[in-house]
Design a protein around this motif. Structure first.
Motif, PDB file in Angstrom:
ATOM      1  N   PRO A 186       0.763  -1.175  -0.080  1.00 47.10           N
ATOM      2  CA  PRO A 186      -0.057   0.130   0.003  1.00 47.10           C
ATOM      3  C   PRO A 186       0.975   1.469  -0.164  1.00 47.10           C
ATOM      4  CG  PRO A 186       0.089  -0.967   2.313  1.00 47.10           C
ATOM      5  CD  PRO A 186       0.932  -2.052   1.436  1.00 47.10           C
ATOM      6  N   LEU A 187       0.702   2.139  -0.961  1.00 50.21           N
ATOM      7  CA  LEU A 187       1.604   3.445  -1.104  1.00 50.21           C
ATOM      8  C   LEU A 187       0.779   4.313  -0.563  1.00 50.21           C
ATOM      9  CD1 LEU A 187       2.712   3.215  -4.821  1.00 50.21           C
ATOM     10  CD2 LEU A 187       4.003   2.525  -2.510  1.00 50.21           C
ATOM     11  N   ILE A 188       1.092   4.964   0.687  1.00 53.76           N
ATOM     12  CA  ILE A 188       0.340   5.881   1.581  1.00 53.76           C
ATOM     13  C   ILE A 188       1.310   7.261   1.610  1.00 53.76           C
ATOM     14  CG2 ILE A 188      -0.854   6.352   3.619  1.00 53.76           C
ATOM     15  CD1 ILE A 188      -2.033   4.054   2.179  1.00 53.76           C
ATOM     16  N   PRO A 189       1.287   8.193   0.808  1.00 52.11           N
ATOM     17  CA  PRO A 189       2.055   9.271   0.837  1.00 52.11           C
ATOM     18  C   PRO A 189       2.432   9.763   2.184  1.00 52.11           C
ATOM     19  CG  PRO A 189      -0.005   9.911  -0.577  1.00 52.11           C
ATOM     20  CD  PRO A 189      -0.520   8.344   0.383  1.00 52.11           C
ATOM     21  N   GLY A 190       3.770   9.788   2.286  1.00 55.85           N
ATOM     22  CA  GLY A 190       4.402  10.471   3.365  1.00 55.85           C
ATOM     23  C   GLY A 190       4.484   9.405   4.885  1.00 55.85           C
ATOM     24  N   ILE A 191       3.915   8.236   4.387  1.00 55.39           N
ATOM     25  CA  ILE A 191       4.147   6.957   5.477  1.00 55.39           C
ATOM     26  C   ILE A 191       4.690   5.620   5.026  1.00 55.39           C
ATOM     27  CG2 ILE A 191       2.565   5.610   6.930  1.00 55.39           C
ATOM     28  CD1 ILE A 191       0.503   7.641   6.792  1.00 55.39           C
ATOM     29  N   THR A 192       4.464   5.326   3.779  1.00 54.99           N
ATOM     30  CA  THR A 192       5.032   4.012   3.291  1.00 54.99           C
ATOM     31  C   THR A 192       5.752   4.195   2.237  1.00 54.99           C
ATOM     32  OG1 THR A 192       3.254   3.516   1.768  1.00 54.99           O
ATOM     33  CG2 THR A 192       2.878   2.597   4.103  1.00 54.99           C
ATOM     34  N   ASP A 215       2.592  -5.943  -6.620  1.00 59.79           N
ATOM     35  CA  ASP A 215       1.636  -5.219  -6.793  1.00 59.79           C
ATOM     36  C   ASP A 215       1.753  -3.605  -5.833  1.00 59.79           C
ATOM     37  OD1 ASP A 215       0.392  -6.471  -8.496  1.00 59.79           O
ATOM     38  OD2 ASP A 215      -1.380  -6.929  -7.291  1.00 59.79           O
ATOM     39  N   LEU A 216       1.834  -2.465  -6.450  1.00 61.75           N
ATOM     40  CA  LEU A 216       1.924  -1.412  -5.707  1.00 61.75           C
ATOM     41  C   LEU A 216       0.461  -0.604  -5.641  1.00 61.75           C
ATOM     42  CD1 LEU A 216       5.268  -0.197  -7.471  1.00 61.75           C
ATOM     43  CD2 LEU A 216       5.165  -1.289  -5.307  1.00 61.75           C
ATOM     44  N   LEU A 247       3.956   8.287  -9.125  1.00 58.85           N
ATOM     45  CA  LEU A 247       3.766   6.678  -9.445  1.00 58.85           C
ATOM     46  C   LEU A 247       4.674   6.166 -10.321  1.00 58.85           C
ATOM     47  CD1 LEU A 247      -0.222   6.410  -9.225  1.00 58.85           C
ATOM     48  CD2 LEU A 247       1.318   5.918  -7.305  1.00 58.85           C
ATOM     49  N   LYS A 248       5.120   6.938 -11.184  1.00 56.22           N
ATOM     50  CA  LYS A 248       6.007   6.314 -12.366  1.00 56.22           C
ATOM     51  C   LYS A 248       7.295   6.596 -11.623  1.00 56.22           C
ATOM     52  CE  LYS A 248       3.492   8.011 -16.398  1.00 56.22           C
ATOM     53  NZ  LYS A 248       3.578   9.226 -17.462  1.00 56.22           N
ATOM     54  N   GLU A 249       7.941   7.345 -10.680  1.00 61.11           N
ATOM     55  CA  GLU A 249       8.926   7.295  -9.799  1.00 61.11           C
ATOM     56  C   GLU A 249       9.179   6.255  -9.276  1.00 61.11           C
ATOM     57  OE1 GLU A 249       9.178  10.947  -7.852  1.00 61.11           O
ATOM     58  OE2 GLU A 249       9.236  12.382  -9.577  1.00 61.11           O
ATOM     59  N   ASP A 256      13.916  -2.839 -12.152  1.00 61.55           N
ATOM     60  CA  ASP A 256      15.046  -3.904 -12.351  1.00 61.55           C
ATOM     61  C   ASP A 256      14.534  -5.450 -11.610  1.00 61.55           C
ATOM     62  OD1 ASP A 256      15.411  -2.897  -9.796  1.00 61.55           O
ATOM     63  OD2 ASP A 256      17.642  -3.292  -9.688  1.00 61.55           O
ATOM     64  N   LEU A 257      13.658  -5.686 -11.044  1.00 64.87           N
ATOM     65  CA  LEU A 257      13.152  -7.099 -10.411  1.00 64.87           C
ATOM     66  C   LEU A 257      12.622  -7.644 -11.723  1.00 64.87           C
ATOM     67  CD1 LEU A 257      11.061  -5.894  -7.366  1.00 64.87           C
ATOM     68  CD2 LEU A 257      13.596  -6.538  -7.337  1.00 64.87           C
ATOM     69  N   GLU A 258      13.132  -8.984 -11.537  1.00 64.76           N
ATOM     70  CA  GLU A 258      12.657  -9.787 -12.630  1.00 64.76           C
ATOM     71  C   GLU A 258      11.307 -10.627 -12.386  1.00 64.76           C
ATOM     72  OE1 GLU A 258      15.787 -12.567 -12.919  1.00 64.76           O
ATOM     73  OE2 GLU A 258      17.300 -10.920 -13.784  1.00 64.76           O
ATOM     74  N   MET A 259      10.164  -9.716 -12.373  1.00 63.00           N
ATOM     75  CA  MET A 259       8.738 -10.244 -12.044  1.00 63.00           C
ATOM     76  C   MET A 259       8.028  -9.122 -12.413  1.00 63.00           C
ATOM     77  SD  MET A 259       8.540  -9.626  -7.922  1.00 63.00           S
ATOM     78  CE  MET A 259       9.824 -10.590  -7.564  1.00 63.00           C
ATOM     79  N   PRO A 260       6.484  -9.480 -12.739  1.00 62.47           N
ATOM     80  CA  PRO A 260       5.792  -8.365 -13.132  1.00 62.47           C
ATOM     81  C   PRO A 260       5.685  -7.545 -11.932  1.00 62.47           C
ATOM     82  CG  PRO A 260       4.976 -10.795 -13.557  1.00 62.47           C
ATOM     83  CD  PRO A 260       6.430 -10.797 -12.678  1.00 62.47           C
ATOM     84  N   ILE A 261       5.405  -6.336 -12.293  1.00 62.50           N
ATOM     85  CA  ILE A 261       5.108  -5.421 -11.209  1.00 62.50           C
ATOM     86  C   ILE A 261       3.829  -4.415 -12.137  1.00 62.50           C
ATOM     87  CG2 ILE A 261       5.955  -3.127 -10.191  1.00 62.50           C
ATOM     88  CD1 ILE A 261       8.850  -4.116 -10.868  1.00 62.50           C
ATOM     89  N   SER A 262       2.772  -4.179 -11.059  1.00 60.56           N
ATOM     90  CA  SER A 262       1.793  -3.268 -11.652  1.00 60.56           C
ATOM     91  C   SER A 262       1.355  -2.422 -10.460  1.00 60.56           C
ATOM     92  CB  SER A 262       0.434  -4.266 -11.601  1.00 60.56           C
ATOM     93  OG  SER A 262      -0.095  -4.809 -10.381  1.00 60.56           O
ATOM     94  N   ILE A 263       0.765  -1.311 -11.150  1.00 53.93           N
ATOM     95  CA  ILE A 263       0.282   0.001 -10.088  1.00 53.93           C
ATOM     96  C   ILE A 263      -1.356  -0.382  -9.896  1.00 53.93           C
ATOM     97  CG2 ILE A 263      -0.144   2.285  -9.966  1.00 53.93           C
ATOM     98  CD1 ILE A 263       2.640   1.874  -9.564  1.00 53.93           C
ATOM     99  N   GLY A 264      -1.562  -0.674  -8.974  1.00 51.59           N
ATOM    100  CA  GLY A 264      -3.042  -0.749  -8.615  1.00 51.59           C
ATOM    101  C   GLY A 264      -3.649  -2.060  -8.764  1.00 51.59           C
ATOM    102  N   GLY A 265      -2.871  -2.982  -8.534  1.00 55.54           N
ATOM    103  CA  GLY A 265      -3.365  -4.430  -8.550  1.00 55.54           C
ATOM    104  C   GLY A 265      -3.798  -4.951  -9.906  1.00 55.54           C
TER     105      GLY A 265
END
Length: 265
Positions: A186-192, A215-216, A247-249, A256-265
Motif C-alpha cells: 500500500p502506497l500511503i503518501p508520507g508514510i510508506t 503490486d503497488l 507513481l512512475k517514479e 529491475d526486479l525480474e517479476m511482473p510489477i503493477s500499479i493498482g493490482g
C-alpha cells in the motif's frame, strides 16, 4: 461444519488474484492501519452503525449491521455459482478481510472444500498470525496475497498498532516452504512511500524466490468517502491522492526486479 463471520462476498473481482474471482471478506483484523480501506472489517463481531445515505439530494442516516454469521456450506454454495466463470478466466476464490487467519478453522474448512471442487484459492493476508496457522493452510492455498507495509518495526507499530517481526518471519517461512506469493504494497503518501522503506521492501522481494509478482497499491479517495458514509473518523482526511508522475517514479525504483510489477493490482 464450521461457521464464521464475514461482511461481504463480491463476485467478478479482477484485483484479488488471477482471472475473475469471488472475494469473501472476513471480519476481524489484528492491525489498525490508519489508512485502512475496509474499516468495517476490523472488529471480530457484527456491529451496528449509522450509515449516511443520499436520496433526492437529501442526506439521512440509516441503521445497519456490519457482518453476518455464515456456514461453510452457505459460502461454498454461493461460490459454486461462479465455477464456469473461474474455468473460463483461470480465476477462483480469494479469502480477504480483515484478516482471514483470525478465523483459522473457518478458513481452513473453506480452503479444503474449494480444493475438493478444484477451485483456485488465494488468501489475502497482512501476515500477522501464528506461523503454525500458515503451515496449516499452505497445502490448500494456491496463492498468498501478502501485504508489506513498513519495514522498520517501530514505525510499523506506530501506524498499524503492531510490530512487524512476525510478518517478516512468516514471509521468510513461506519462502522456505515453497509457497506462491504475490506481495502487495500500500502506497500511503508520507508514510510508506519514502525511499528508505521502498528500497527495504525491494531487498526483501529480491531475496525471496516465492514472490512471483509485486503490486503497488496507491492511496485513493475511496477510503475517505467510505469513512464518511459510515460516520467514522478518518485520520488521513486531508491526504491527497497520488499524481501519475510520482507513481512512475516509484514504479521505476522496482523496474529491475525480474517479476511482473503493477500499479493498482
Amino acid at each position: 461444519m464450521e461457521k464464521g463471520i464475514i461482511f461481504d462476498i463480491r463476485h467478478f473481482s479482477t484485483h484479488d488474484g488471477p482471472g475473475i474471482r469471488t472475494t469473501v471478506f472476513f471480519k476481524g483484523c489484528p492491525l489498525r492501519c490508519i489508512w485502512c480501506h475496509n474499516p468495517e472489517s476490523q472488529k471480530l463481531e457484527p456491529e451496528a452503525i449509522n450509515r449516511t445515505k443520499k436520496l433526492d439530494g437529501q442526506e439521512f442516516e440509516v441503521k445497519e449491521i456490519l457482518g453476518r454469521y455464515i456456514s461453510t456450506d452457505e459460502v461454498i454454495k454461493e461460490i459454486e455459482t461462479q465455477v464456469s466463470i473461474f474455468d473460463e478466466s483461470n480465476g477462483g476464490v480469494t479469502f480477504s478481510g480483515g484478516e482471514p487467519l483470525m478465523q483459522p478453522r473457518f478458513l481452513l474448512e473453506l480452503l479444503k472444500r474449494c480444493r475438493e471442487h478444484d477451485i483456485h484459492t488465494a488468501v489475502d493476508t497482512c501476515g500477522f498470525a501464528a506461523p503454525e496457522l500458515f503451515r496449516s493452510i499452505l497445502p490448500y492455498t494456491n496463492l498468498f496475497l501478502y501485504d508489506l507495509k513498513i519495514i522498520k518495526s517501530d514505525k510499523h507499530k506506530y501506524y498499524t498498532a503492531q510490530p512487524n517481526e512476525i510478518i517478516l518471519n512468516n514471509l521468510s517461512m513461506l519462502n522456505q516452504l515453497g509457497a506462491s506469493v504475490m506481495v502487495r504494497v500500500p502506497l500511503i503518501p508520507g508514510i510508506t512511500d519514502d525511499e528508505e522503506n521502498l528500497l527495504a521492501i525491494k531487498e526483501i522481494v529480491k531475496g525471496n524466490n516465492s514472490i512471483k509478482r509485486l503490486d503497488l497499491l496507491p492511496y485513493h479517495h475511496m477510503a475517505k468517502d467510505k469513512y464518511r458514509r459510515l460516520n467514522l473518523p478518518f485520520e488521513l482526511e486531508d491526504l491527497e491522492a497520488y499524481k501519475n508522475e510520482r507513481l512512475k517514479e516509484i514504479e521505476l525504483m522496482f523496474s529491475d526486479l525480474e517479476m511482473p510489477i503493477s500499479i493498482g493490482g
